[in-house]
Design a protein around this motif. Structure first.
Motif, PDB file in Angstrom:
ATOM      1  N   GLN A 213       4.679   7.555   0.102  1.00 21.35           N
ATOM      2  CA  GLN A 213       4.102   7.637   1.445  1.00 21.35           C
ATOM      3  C   GLN A 213       5.041   8.456   2.343  1.00 21.35           C
ATOM      4  OE1 GLN A 213       2.583   3.908   3.051  1.00 21.35           O
ATOM      5  NE2 GLN A 213       2.176   3.115   1.019  1.00 21.35           N
ATOM      6  N   PHE A 218      10.480   5.512   4.493  1.00 21.74           N
ATOM      7  CA  PHE A 218      10.404   5.252   5.933  1.00 21.74           C
ATOM      8  C   PHE A 218      11.825   5.291   6.491  1.00 21.74           C
ATOM      9  CE2 PHE A 218       6.486   3.901   4.165  1.00 21.74           C
ATOM     10  CZ  PHE A 218       5.544   4.176   5.131  1.00 21.74           C
ATOM     11  N   ARG A 225      16.854  -1.962   9.201  1.00 20.88           N
ATOM     12  CA  ARG A 225      17.072  -2.749   7.983  1.00 20.88           C
ATOM     13  C   ARG A 225      18.496  -3.311   7.985  1.00 20.88           C
ATOM     14  NH1 ARG A 225      13.148   1.264   5.417  1.00 20.88           N
ATOM     15  NH2 ARG A 225      14.820   2.789   5.319  1.00 20.88           N
ATOM     16  N   PHE A 240       4.469  -6.185   4.342  1.00 22.95           N
ATOM     17  CA  PHE A 240       4.332  -4.722   4.341  1.00 22.95           C
ATOM     18  C   PHE A 240       5.626  -4.121   3.791  1.00 22.95           C
ATOM     19  CE2 PHE A 240       1.990  -6.590   7.870  1.00 22.95           C
ATOM     20  CZ  PHE A 240       0.694  -6.150   7.668  1.00 22.95           C
ATOM     21  N   TYR A 242       6.408  -2.058   1.274  1.00 22.90           N
ATOM     22  CA  TYR A 242       6.509  -0.723   0.677  1.00 22.90           C
ATOM     23  C   TYR A 242       7.384  -0.786  -0.580  1.00 22.90           C
ATOM     24  CZ  TYR A 242       6.837   4.357   0.234  1.00 22.90           C
ATOM     25  OH  TYR A 242       6.787   5.646  -0.251  1.00 22.90           O
ATOM     26  N   PHE A 246      13.287  -3.440   3.379  1.00 26.33           N
ATOM     27  CA  PHE A 246      13.824  -4.632   4.045  1.00 26.33           C
ATOM     28  C   PHE A 246      14.156  -5.711   3.017  1.00 26.33           C
ATOM     29  CE2 PHE A 246      11.982  -2.839   7.963  1.00 26.33           C
ATOM     30  CZ  PHE A 246      12.944  -3.178   8.900  1.00 26.33           C
ATOM     31  N   GLU A 261       2.939  -6.574  -0.448  1.00 23.09           N
ATOM     32  CA  GLU A 261       2.574  -5.165  -0.278  1.00 23.09           C
ATOM     33  C   GLU A 261       1.264  -4.942  -1.024  1.00 23.09           C
ATOM     34  OE1 GLU A 261       3.692  -2.124   1.175  1.00 23.09           O
ATOM     35  OE2 GLU A 261       1.965  -1.344   0.086  1.00 23.09           O
ATOM     36  N   SER A 262       0.378  -4.080  -0.453  1.00 21.05           N
ATOM     37  CA  SER A 262      -0.926  -3.901  -1.091  1.00 21.05           C
ATOM     38  C   SER A 262      -1.009  -2.643  -1.955  1.00 21.05           C
ATOM     39  CB  SER A 262      -2.026  -3.872  -0.028  1.00 21.05           C
ATOM     40  OG  SER A 262      -1.809  -2.793   0.843  1.00 21.05           O
ATOM     41  N   SER A 263       0.033  -1.828  -1.970  1.00 17.22           N
ATOM     42  CA  SER A 263      -0.014  -0.617  -2.796  1.00 17.22           C
ATOM     43  C   SER A 263       0.715  -0.830  -4.123  1.00 17.22           C
ATOM     44  CB  SER A 263       0.601   0.574  -2.038  1.00 17.22           C
ATOM     45  OG  SER A 263       1.166   1.503  -2.935  1.00 17.22           O
ATOM     46  N   ALA A 287      -0.699  -8.078  -2.419  1.00 17.63           N
ATOM     47  CA  ALA A 287      -1.686  -8.798  -1.609  1.00 17.63           C
ATOM     48  C   ALA A 287      -1.815  -8.165  -0.234  1.00 17.63           C
ATOM     49  CB  ALA A 287      -1.261 -10.264  -1.462  1.00 17.63           C
ATOM     50  N   ASN A 288      -2.887  -8.547   0.443  1.00 18.60           N
ATOM     51  CA  ASN A 288      -3.085  -8.171   1.839  1.00 18.60           C
ATOM     52  C   ASN A 288      -2.262  -9.145   2.694  1.00 18.60           C
ATOM     53  OD1 ASN A 288      -4.191  -8.420   4.526  1.00 18.60           O
ATOM     54  ND2 ASN A 288      -5.891  -7.151   3.806  1.00 18.60           N
ATOM     55  N   CYS A 289      -1.431  -8.612   3.555  1.00 15.77           N
ATOM     56  CA  CYS A 289      -0.503  -9.468   4.320  1.00 15.77           C
ATOM     57  C   CYS A 289      -1.224 -10.451   5.239  1.00 15.77           C
ATOM     58  CB  CYS A 289       0.462  -8.608   5.124  1.00 15.77           C
ATOM     59  SG  CYS A 289       1.626  -7.748   4.061  1.00 15.77           S
ATOM     60  N   ASP A 309       6.381  -5.259   9.136  1.00 14.65           N
ATOM     61  CA  ASP A 309       6.481  -3.812   9.377  1.00 14.65           C
ATOM     62  C   ASP A 309       5.181  -3.126   8.975  1.00 14.65           C
ATOM     63  OD1 ASP A 309       7.406  -1.274   9.917  1.00 14.65           O
ATOM     64  OD2 ASP A 309       8.596  -1.104   8.082  1.00 14.65           O
ATOM     65  N   PRO A 311       1.630  -0.769   8.955  1.00  9.43           N
ATOM     66  CA  PRO A 311       1.329   0.638   9.262  1.00  9.43           C
ATOM     67  C   PRO A 311       0.831   0.737  10.699  1.00  9.43           C
ATOM     68  CG  PRO A 311      -0.430  -0.328   7.950  1.00  9.43           C
ATOM     69  CD  PRO A 311       0.657  -1.357   8.031  1.00  9.43           C
TER      70      PRO A 311
HETATM   71  N1  SAH Z   1       8.972  -1.850   5.532  1.00  4.81           N
HETATM   72  C1  SAH Z   1       8.834  -0.653   4.726  1.00  4.81           C
HETATM   73  C2  SAH Z   1       7.810   0.315   5.277  1.00  4.81           C
HETATM   74  C3  SAH Z   1       6.448  -0.302   5.464  1.00  4.81           C
HETATM   75  S1  SAH Z   1       5.193   0.872   5.742  1.00  4.81           S
HETATM   76  C4  SAH Z   1      10.196  -0.001   4.583  1.00  4.81           C
HETATM   77  O1  SAH Z   1      11.134  -0.394   5.265  1.00  4.81           O
HETATM   78  O2  SAH Z   1      10.314   0.919   3.771  1.00  4.81           O
HETATM   79  C5  SAH Z   1       3.766  -0.120   5.691  1.00  4.81           C
HETATM   80  C6  SAH Z   1       3.363  -0.579   4.300  1.00  4.81           C
HETATM   81  O3  SAH Z   1       2.285  -1.497   4.432  1.00  4.81           O
HETATM   82  C7  SAH Z   1       2.864   0.507   3.366  1.00  4.81           C
HETATM   83  O4  SAH Z   1       3.614   0.446   2.189  1.00  4.81           O
HETATM   84  C8  SAH Z   1       1.401   0.138   3.070  1.00  4.81           C
HETATM   85  O5  SAH Z   1       1.049   0.402   1.725  1.00  4.81           O
HETATM   86  C9  SAH Z   1       1.381  -1.332   3.336  1.00  4.81           C
HETATM   87  N2  SAH Z   1       0.139  -1.943   3.790  1.00  4.81           N
HETATM   88  C10 SAH Z   1      -0.778  -1.433   4.646  1.00  4.81           C
HETATM   89  N3  SAH Z   1      -1.703  -2.357   4.939  1.00  4.81           N
HETATM   90  C11 SAH Z   1      -1.388  -3.481   4.248  1.00  4.81           C
HETATM   91  C12 SAH Z   1      -1.951  -4.793   4.154  1.00  4.81           C
HETATM   92  N4  SAH Z   1      -3.037  -5.119   4.865  1.00  4.81           N
HETATM   93  N5  SAH Z   1      -1.334  -5.694   3.372  1.00  4.81           N
HETATM   94  C13 SAH Z   1      -0.227  -5.376   2.672  1.00  4.81           C
HETATM   95  N6  SAH Z   1       0.360  -4.153   2.743  1.00  4.81           N
HETATM   96  C14 SAH Z   1      -0.208  -3.228   3.505  1.00  4.81           C
END
Ligand code: SAH
Length: 405
Positions: A213, A218, A225, A240, A242, A246, A261-263, A287-289, A309, A311
């Protein structure tokens, strides 16, 4: 003032056959410049007849007074991006000077970080140019017609200064459409790199520069962090996550970590990062946060430290209300699962949501969660993402460290 002289023709990226075009701007356009802002909107362009798309043009008012030099776009609502108020040609040497100045500043504020933002566009007086450094690999974004034309010169200058192993372009971003530019990515010079491992805050992180990404990571959260690590203890939730920035930075200060994280791609790299650092107390959850937090609260799970953290919730001004209710919802759920005395690190990277509005959304979440919350630190993006006093758009990241009483 004299019009700028022709840049030397042997300079490929700047070669011009015609003299530098003038663009005539309105008095409101002049006021923008005087207010310290580099963007002039299309509605303040009076005459751009002679200007080619992406050219460096001189700015004149109706009385022919010279106001500076700018990148011209014939598509974007941001028609002009000011490069300099000076009349000396904005040539390759000038561009190189700006890149070197940006790099010199990073030696002060990012000395220990192998991955950092080397050029932060407007914040380094190089509008629409991003250069991120990952050790000896560089990732660039050229986000306007003008910067796109200067791309070969940027690549050459980076080669001259840093002799990089690889220079990648990550121009696969939707904003390019506003400039009529295609989305594209790939290696511009040097080796094609699959993965680069660099150090940050004393840990090793692997980055996928071509498929990750943003430009791979990031980088704007690096200092946050490190700051968050000072408060981490007990059971940590990184929402979230990634690739675990963190979660892994805070893991050694914590007993156990749950990272959500969902990806799937991000989680793949996260596990790799965990291995690289020999960390064993992190559990990754695909999972979805929002759902995770709801279920965790219902199940009576509690955390000592929580990082949120997400998006950006508001990519446009019209989305601010929806974004604020998103922040309210998310922080409410987090605060319900935070133990008394626990710390919440909560972030917003939506430029359109002000710090005041963000604080307001969290205050209302705290009230709804029946929690009393103190602000421990009010933070922002890392210092390698400069904030210009007169350019509010350069300040986008909010990171609050809160303590539940
Ligand atoms: N904290 C990370 C950056 C997070 S960026 C760092 O320090 O590097 C936001 C992340 O949230 C992305 O990886 C994205 O894939 C994820 N994301 C987006 N929507 C989400 C959701 N609903 N549930 C879980 N993860 C999600």
């Amino acid at each position: 003032m004299e019009p700028p002289a022709q840049p030397p023709l042997e300079d490929a990226a700047y070669a011009r056959v015609a003299p530098m075009a003038s663009v005539v701007i309105s008095s409101r356009g002049v006021e923008r410049i005087l207010s310290g802002h580099p963007w002039i909107y299309r509605s303040d362009v009076r005459d751009a007849a002679g200007a080619e798309p992406g050219a460096i043009v001189e700015l004149r008012d109706a009385r022919k007074r010279f106001w500076g030099q700018a990148l011209y776009s014939n598509k974007s609502q941001i028609a002009l991006r000011l490069l300099t108020r000076e009349s000396r040609p904005f040539d390759r040497a000038f561009l190189s000077e700006r890149i070197r100045a940006a790099a010199a500043y990073r030696e002060k504020v990012a000395a220990g970080a192998q991955a950092h933002r080397l050029v932060a566009a407007e914040g380094d007086l190089l509008p629409s140019l991003v250069v991120d450094r990952y050790g000896d690999c560089f990732v660039i974004q050229t986000l306007s017609q003008g910067m796109e034309r200067l791309k070969p010169a940027v690549v050459e200058i980076l080669q001259e200064i840093f002799s990089p192993r690889s220079i990648v372009e990550r121009n696969d971003v939707p904003v390019r459409a506003l400039e009529g530019l295609p989305e594209q990515k790939g290696t511009l010079a040097g080796e094609t790199i699959q993965e680069v491992v660099v150090e940050e805050n004393g840990l090793k992180f692997a980055y996928d520069l071509l498929n990750g990404q943003k430009t791979g990571g990031f980088l704007d959260q690096r200092e946050n962090r490190a700051a968050a690590r000072d408060y981490a203890r007990g059971r940590l939730l990184d929402a979230f996550a990634y690739t675990g920035g963190f979660a892994l930075t805070l893991a050694r200060a914590s007993e156990s970590v749950v990272a959500v994280e969902s990806s799937a791609e991000a989680l793949g790299l996260a596990r790799r990062n965990q291995e690289l650092n020999g960390i064993t107390n992190v559990e990754w959850k695909d999972a979805n946060c929002f759902d995770f937090l709801k279920a965790a609260d219902r199940a009576g799970e509690r955390f000592d430290t929580i990082v949120l953290d997400p998006p950006p919730f508001a990519r446009q001004k019209s989305n601010v209300e929806a974004a604020l209710s998103g922040y309210h919802e998310l922080n409410l759920r987090a605060l319900k699962t935070l133990k008394p005395g626990g710390y919440l690190v909560t972030c917003s990277c939506s430029y359109h949501v002000s710090e005041a509005d963000f604080l307001g959304a969290i205050a209302s979440a705290a009230l709804d969660a029946h929690r009393t919350v103190a602000v421990v630190e009010r933070r922002t993006q890392s210092r390698d993402h400069p904030i210009l006093l007169t350019v509010p758009e350069t300040h986008y990241l909010k990171c609050l460290i809160l303590r539940a009483l």
